[in-house]
Design an enzyme around this catalytic site. Structure first.
Site, PDB file in Angstrom:
ATOM      1  N   LYS A  53    -116.411 -10.267  35.583  1.00 39.77           N
ATOM      2  CA  LYS A  53    -116.041 -11.114  36.487  1.00 39.77           C
ATOM      3  C   LYS A  53    -114.461 -10.326  36.818  1.00 39.77           C
ATOM      4  CE  LYS A  53    -118.479 -15.027  35.230  1.00 39.77           C
ATOM      5  NZ  LYS A  53    -118.571 -16.311  34.276  1.00 39.77           N
ATOM      6  N   GLN A  97    -114.556 -20.389  30.824  1.00 34.65           N
ATOM      7  CA  GLN A  97    -116.146 -19.478  30.447  1.00 34.65           C
ATOM      8  C   GLN A  97    -116.758 -20.392  29.346  1.00 34.65           C
ATOM      9  OE1 GLN A  97    -117.817 -16.914  31.910  1.00 34.65           O
ATOM     10  NE2 GLN A  97    -119.404 -17.075  30.511  1.00 34.65           N
ATOM     11  N   ASP A 120    -116.470 -22.541  39.641  1.00 35.97           N
ATOM     12  CA  ASP A 120    -117.693 -22.606  39.137  1.00 35.97           C
ATOM     13  C   ASP A 120    -118.649 -23.764  39.718  1.00 35.97           C
ATOM     14  OD1 ASP A 120    -118.656 -21.098  37.064  1.00 35.97           O
ATOM     15  OD2 ASP A 120    -117.386 -21.995  35.584  1.00 35.97           O
TER      16      ASP A 120
HETATM   17  N1  GUN Z   1    -121.389 -19.672  30.955  1.00 39.56           N
HETATM   18  C1  GUN Z   1    -122.710 -19.056  31.314  1.00 39.56           C
HETATM   19  N2  GUN Z   1    -122.722 -19.061  32.880  1.00 39.56           N
HETATM   20  C2  GUN Z   1    -121.636 -19.611  33.122  1.00 39.56           C
HETATM   21  C3  GUN Z   1    -120.941 -19.930  34.434  1.00 39.56           C
HETATM   22  O1  GUN Z   1    -121.483 -19.572  35.450  1.00 39.56           O
HETATM   23  N3  GUN Z   1    -119.683 -20.317  34.429  1.00 39.56           N
HETATM   24  C4  GUN Z   1    -119.082 -20.550  33.059  1.00 39.56           C
HETATM   25  N4  GUN Z   1    -117.772 -21.307  33.296  1.00 39.56           N
HETATM   26  N5  GUN Z   1    -119.532 -20.323  32.014  1.00 39.56           N
HETATM   27  C5  GUN Z   1    -120.721 -19.860  32.084  1.00 39.56           C
END
Ligand code: GUN
Length: 291
Positions: A53, A97, A120
Site C-alpha cells: 500500500k 490494518q 477502508d
Molecule cells: N485486512 C485484510 N484486508 C483488509 C482491508 O481491506 N483493510 C484493512 N484495514 N485491513 C485488512
C-alpha cells in the site's frame, strides 16, 4: 469453451494511470493527498499488504506514512494515534490494518477514525451510506470487484449475483454494492445447505470463503463470471484462490486468476479512496477524474 481471463493487474494499472492525473491536478491546486497506514504487531501477511500500500501510494505521487506499533500497544494508545491522524492536515486517508491483536476492539478503532478519512469504508457512517445508496467511501475489495465486472462490459442489472462468504470486509458489502447496481443478490456462507444448488444459479459468483480450491466446475453455471477473492497456499505452498482455476475455467465465461485478479484492485481502490477523501476534505470536488 475456455473462460476469458479478467486481468486485475492490467485493469488496475489503467485505473492507476487515471488516478495519477487526479493526483497531479490536486497537487497543482496545492494539495498532496496523504495516506497513513497503521500496522500493529508482526503479522507477516499484514506487513506485506502494508508495504504494498505504501509503495503504491508513492508511485502515484501521494504522501504516505506507515506507523508501526508493537503487538502489546494498548487500545488507548492506538486510539490516540488515530485521533492524532484525524487532526493531521497532511493526512486525508487513515487505514488501520486488520486483524488487530485480541486485546484491542476493532469496532472502537474503526469508529474512532473520522468518516471523512475512512478510506477502508469500514466506519458505520460509510457503511450506512452505502446501504442507502448514497455517495460514500466504499470498501476497497468490493469496490475493486465491481470495477472488474464493469471491465467485462457485461451489464449487471437483473443478473443473479451469488456471494459465498459474509465477512464485514468482503462478503456483506460486496452483496450490497451489487444490489445497488440492480442485481438480484443471494448470500451464502459456511452454514449454507446445498451450496451447489445455489451457486449453479449464479450469473456472477463471488467467492470469499478462505478455503483453498473449494469451488470446482460442478458449482458453476455455464458461462458465469467467477470472481475469486481467496488468497491461500496450496499443498505445494503455491499461492491459490478459493476457486480451482484450472478446473473451473472450462465452464465459466470469465474468471479472475490468483494472483493477479482481485488483489491488485484492492490497493487501487484504496488509492482511489485516498484521492477522493483528499479532494472532499480540501473542497476540490471538480477534478477531471471521476471519483
Ligand atoms: N485486512 C485484510 N484486508 C483488509 C482491508 O481491506 N483493510 C484493512 N484495514 N485491513 C485488512
Amino acid at each position: 469453451m475456455v473462460a476469458a481471463l479478467i486481468n486485475g493487474k492490467e485493469i488496475s494499472l489503467s485505473i492507476r494511470e487515471e488516478l495519477k492525473l487526479g493526483v497531479t491536478e490536486l497537487k497543482n491546486q496545492g494539495v498532496i493527498p496523504g495516506l497513513a497506514v497503521v500496522l500493529v504487531g508482526n503479522n507477516s501477511a499484514s506487513r506485506t499488504y502494508v508495504n504494498s500500500k505504501h509503495k503504491a501510494c508513492n508511485e502515484l505521487g501521494m504522501y504516505s506514512e506507515v506507523i508501526e506499533l508493537a503487538e502489546a500497544v494498548s487500545e488507548d494508545e492506538l486510539l490516540s494515534v488515530v485521533r492524532k491522524l484525524n487532526n493531521d492536515d497532511k493526512i486525508h486517508g487513515i487505514l488501520v490494518q486488520l486483524p488487530l491483536p485480541a486485546h484491542i476492539s476493532e469496532k472502537k478503532v474503526i469508529e474512532t477514525i473520522s468518516p471523512l478519512k475512512d478510506v477502508d469504508g469500514f466506519h458505520p457512517i460509510n457503511i450506512g451510506r452505502m446501504m442507502t445508496n448514497q455517495d460514500s467511501l466504499l470498501p476497497c475489495t468490493p469496490f475493486g470487484i465491481l470495477k472488474l465486472i464493469e471491465a467485462t462490459n457485461i451489464p449487471i442489472s437483473g443478473k443473479h449475483v451469488v456471494v459465498i462468504g459474509r465477512s464485514n470486509i468482503v462478503g456483506k458489502p460486496v452483496g450490497q454494492l451489487f444490489l445497488n447496481e440492480n442485481a438480484t443478490v443471494t448470500y451464502t456462507h459456511s452454514r449454507t445447505t446445498d451450496l451447489k444448488r445455489i451457486t449453479k444459479q449464479a450469473d456472477i459468483l463471488i467467492v470469499a470463503i478462505g478455503v483453498a480450491k473449494l469451488i470446482t466446475s460442478d458449482y458453476i453455471k455455464e458461462g458465469a463470471i467467477v470472481i475469486d477473492v481467496g488468497m491461500n497456499r496450496d499443498e505445494n505452498g503455491k499461492l491459490c484462490g478459493d476457486v480451482d482455476f484450472e478446473n473451473v475455467k472450462s465452464v465459466a465465461g470469465h474468471i479472475t486468476p490468483v494472483p493477479g485478479g482481485v488483489g491488485p484492485m484492492t490497493i487501487t481502490m484504496l488509492l482511489h479512496n485516498t484521492l477522493k477523501a483528499a479532494s472532499q476534505i480540501e473542497n476540490k470536488s471538480n477534478l477531471g477524474v471521476k471519483l
